[in-house]
Design an enzyme around this catalytic site. Structure first.
Site, short mmCIF file in Angstrom:
data_model
loop_
_atom_site.label_atom_id
_atom_site.label_comp_id
_atom_site.label_asym_id
_atom_site.label_seq_id
_atom_site.Cartn_x
_atom_site.Cartn_y
_atom_site.Cartn_z
N TYR A 1 -28.14 -38.86 -55.64
CA TYR A 1 -29.25 -39.77 -55.99
C TYR A 1 -30.26 -39.01 -56.85
O TYR A 1 -30.44 -37.80 -56.67
CB TYR A 1 -29.90 -40.31 -54.70
N ARG B 1 -10.91 -61.40 -52.27
CA ARG B 1 -10.59 -60.82 -50.96
C ARG B 1 -9.82 -61.84 -50.15
O ARG B 1 -9.79 -63.03 -50.49
CB ARG B 1 -11.86 -60.41 -50.22
N1 LIG Z 1 -32.36 -50.22 -58.64
C1 LIG Z 1 -32.94 -50.51 -57.51
O1 LIG Z 1 -34.16 -50.48 -57.36
C2 LIG Z 1 -32.09 -50.91 -56.35
C3 LIG Z 1 -32.65 -51.52 -55.24
C4 LIG Z 1 -31.80 -51.93 -54.21
C5 LIG Z 1 -30.45 -51.69 -54.30
N2 LIG Z 1 -29.98 -51.05 -55.40
C6 LIG Z 1 -28.55 -50.79 -55.57
O2 LIG Z 1 -27.89 -52.02 -55.50
C7 LIG Z 1 -26.60 -51.82 -54.98
C8 LIG Z 1 -26.39 -52.77 -53.81
O3 LIG Z 1 -27.25 -52.41 -52.75
P1 LIG Z 1 -27.24 -53.29 -51.41
O4 LIG Z 1 -28.06 -52.62 -50.38
O5 LIG Z 1 -27.58 -54.67 -51.80
O6 LIG Z 1 -25.69 -53.15 -51.07
P2 LIG Z 1 -24.80 -53.70 -49.89
O7 LIG Z 1 -25.49 -54.82 -49.19
O8 LIG Z 1 -24.32 -52.54 -49.11
O9 LIG Z 1 -23.57 -54.30 -50.70
C9 LIG Z 1 -22.77 -53.50 -51.52
C10 LIG Z 1 -22.16 -54.42 -52.56
O10 LIG Z 1 -21.45 -53.67 -53.52
C11 LIG Z 1 -20.16 -54.26 -53.70
N3 LIG Z 1 -19.22 -53.23 -54.11
C12 LIG Z 1 -18.92 -52.08 -53.46
N4 LIG Z 1 -18.05 -51.36 -54.17
C13 LIG Z 1 -17.77 -52.08 -55.29
C14 LIG Z 1 -16.92 -51.86 -56.42
N5 LIG Z 1 -16.19 -50.76 -56.54
N6 LIG Z 1 -16.89 -52.82 -57.37
C15 LIG Z 1 -17.63 -53.94 -57.24
N7 LIG Z 1 -18.46 -54.20 -56.22
C16 LIG Z 1 -18.51 -53.27 -55.24
C17 LIG Z 1 -19.83 -54.87 -52.34
O11 LIG Z 1 -18.88 -55.86 -52.52
P3 LIG Z 1 -17.57 -56.01 -51.59
O12 LIG Z 1 -17.96 -56.92 -50.47
O13 LIG Z 1 -16.61 -56.62 -52.55
O14 LIG Z 1 -17.17 -54.65 -51.11
C18 LIG Z 1 -21.21 -55.45 -51.99
O15 LIG Z 1 -21.42 -56.66 -52.66
C19 LIG Z 1 -26.49 -50.35 -54.63
O16 LIG Z 1 -25.90 -49.67 -55.71
C20 LIG Z 1 -27.93 -49.95 -54.47
O17 LIG Z 1 -28.14 -48.58 -54.68
C21 LIG Z 1 -30.75 -50.68 -56.41
#
Ligand SMILES: NC(=O)c1ccc[n+]([C@@H]2O[C@H](COP(=O)([O-])OP(=O)(O)OC[C@H]3O[C@@H](n4cnc5c(N)ncnc54)[C@H](OP(=O)(O)O)[C@@H]3O)[C@@H](O)[C@H]2O)c1
Length: 299
Positions: free
Chosen positions: A18, A142
């Site tokens: 990170y 899925r």
């Molecule tokens: N930039 C920012 O400020 C910010 C803020 C919040 C979160 N984020 C980022 O947003 C992302 C999601 O966070 P979250 O907490 O919402 O996650 P989460 O609830 O854990 O969900 C993860 C998601 O990623 C998908 N995923 C995992 N591996 C994948 C792949 N190889 N290809 C396509 N989709 C995939 C999963 O889908 P499946 O069900 O298909 O596995 C699920 O929809 C993370 O990368 C996080 O770091 C960024």
């Protein structure tokens, strides 16, 4: 601390990948809800018994107790359920900002997003719905797809499609009753993003906030030349730093989210509460694909 989720960024911090890493030794976790037990003599905004969430990054939330400066905490009304409060400061705030800060969206407009079943994705669906904005939601195919579609539709999703569907001519059917999106929210990268971009309105904006596929964003040349698309990025941590002195912006965002929760328009993401002693299993489960359930440590 009462409860704290395991988010993908927490895993990236442990992996050391990170962009911001706490000095070691460190406590993991970046989001959670706690209850104030004691306050210092000069603390004015908080009192024992208040529920609070953390407004500053890298303080470490996977813990039972901590001492935090007053400015690092935001009070949460006591009628906000614990698991909802525990998952409020990262994902719903990110969804709220991305819907508000990049395009002027009006009721009837549409937004397209991938990883629509993520924590951020579920918040996007609900916040957009509450504002009359339609959502086109892309998920990975899925075995239990119909169940997932049903769940996202129940949250307010207008369309739920698979990544494969993005390339199919049937996409035209969606745009019979839904305008082409002005805003695309990209959590994935790679092919998913390239295909999603094809459906953006000319001069529309794509905001990248996650890179779950660990692949770069590839943009077709025609999207730049003939569609004049705008590519932007968003990082909630940076927004918080930039608005550290701007209490009004922070409190108006939080008040809007509390209102949505009270009206039943923003719910706790699909989750699995796990007692702290089972943290190993929770960490492993948080990294499994297709689980669609956020692991939340009960502290
Ligand atoms: N930039 C920012 O400020 C910010 C803020 C919040 C979160 N984020 C980022 O947003 C992302 C999601 O966070 P979250 O907490 O919402 O996650 P989460 O609830 O854990 O969900 C993860 C998601 O990623 C998908 N995923 C995992 N591996 C994948 C792949 N190889 N290809 C396509 N989709 C995939 C999963 O889908 P499946 O069900 O298909 O596995 C699920 O929809 C993370 O990368 C996080 O770091 C960024």
């Amino acid at each position: 601390m009462l409860a704290s989720p395991i988010n993908p960024a927490d895993i990236n911090v442990i992996q050391g990948t990170y962009p911001t890493l706490p000095p070691l030794p460190a406590v993991g976790g970046n989001e959670g809800v706690g209850e104030v037990l004691e306050v210092g003599r000069r603390v004015t905004a908080l009192k024992p018994g208040d529920r609070v969430i953390l407004a500053v990054n890298n303080l470490g939330t996977w813990r039972t107790q901590g001492v935090f400066p007053e400015e690092a905490l935001l009070p949460v009304p006591s009628d906000v359920p614990v698991l909802c409060a525990a998952t409020l400061s990262v994902n719903p705030c990110t969804a709220f900002r991305m819907l508000a800060d990049f395009e002027r969206l009006a009721p009837g407009d549409s937004v397209i997003q991938n990883a629509a079943n993520s924590g951020v994705g579920q918040a996007v669906i609900q916040i957009a719905k509450a504002s009359g904005i339609k959502t086109i939601n892309v998920v990975r195919d899925r075995a239990d797809l119909p169940k997932l579609v049903e769940r996202l539709v129940a949250l307010g999703a207008d369309h739920v499609i698979t990544e494969e569907m993005l390339r199919k001519p049937e996409m035209k059917d969606i745009f019979k009753d839904t305008p082409k999106p002005r805003l695309a929210l990209n959590c994935v990268g790679g092919k998913s993003t390239t295909e999603m971009l094809r459906h953006l309105q000319p001069k529309g904006t794509m905001v990248t906030y996650g890179g779950m596929a660990k692949q770069p964003v590839t943009v077709p040349v025609r999207a730049f030349i003939f569609q004049d698309v705008r590519l932007r990025g968003f990082w909630m941590s940076q927004w918080r730093k930039d608005h550290a002195q701007d209490r009004d912006s922070v409190s108006s965002m939080m008040d809007a989210l509390f209102q949505l929760i009270r009206r039943g328009q923003l719910s706790t993401p699909a989750c699995t509460p796990v007692p702290l002693q089972d943290y190993r299993a929770a960490l492993e489960n948080s990294m499994k694909p297709f689980t669609s359930s956020k692991q939340i440590l009960l502290l």
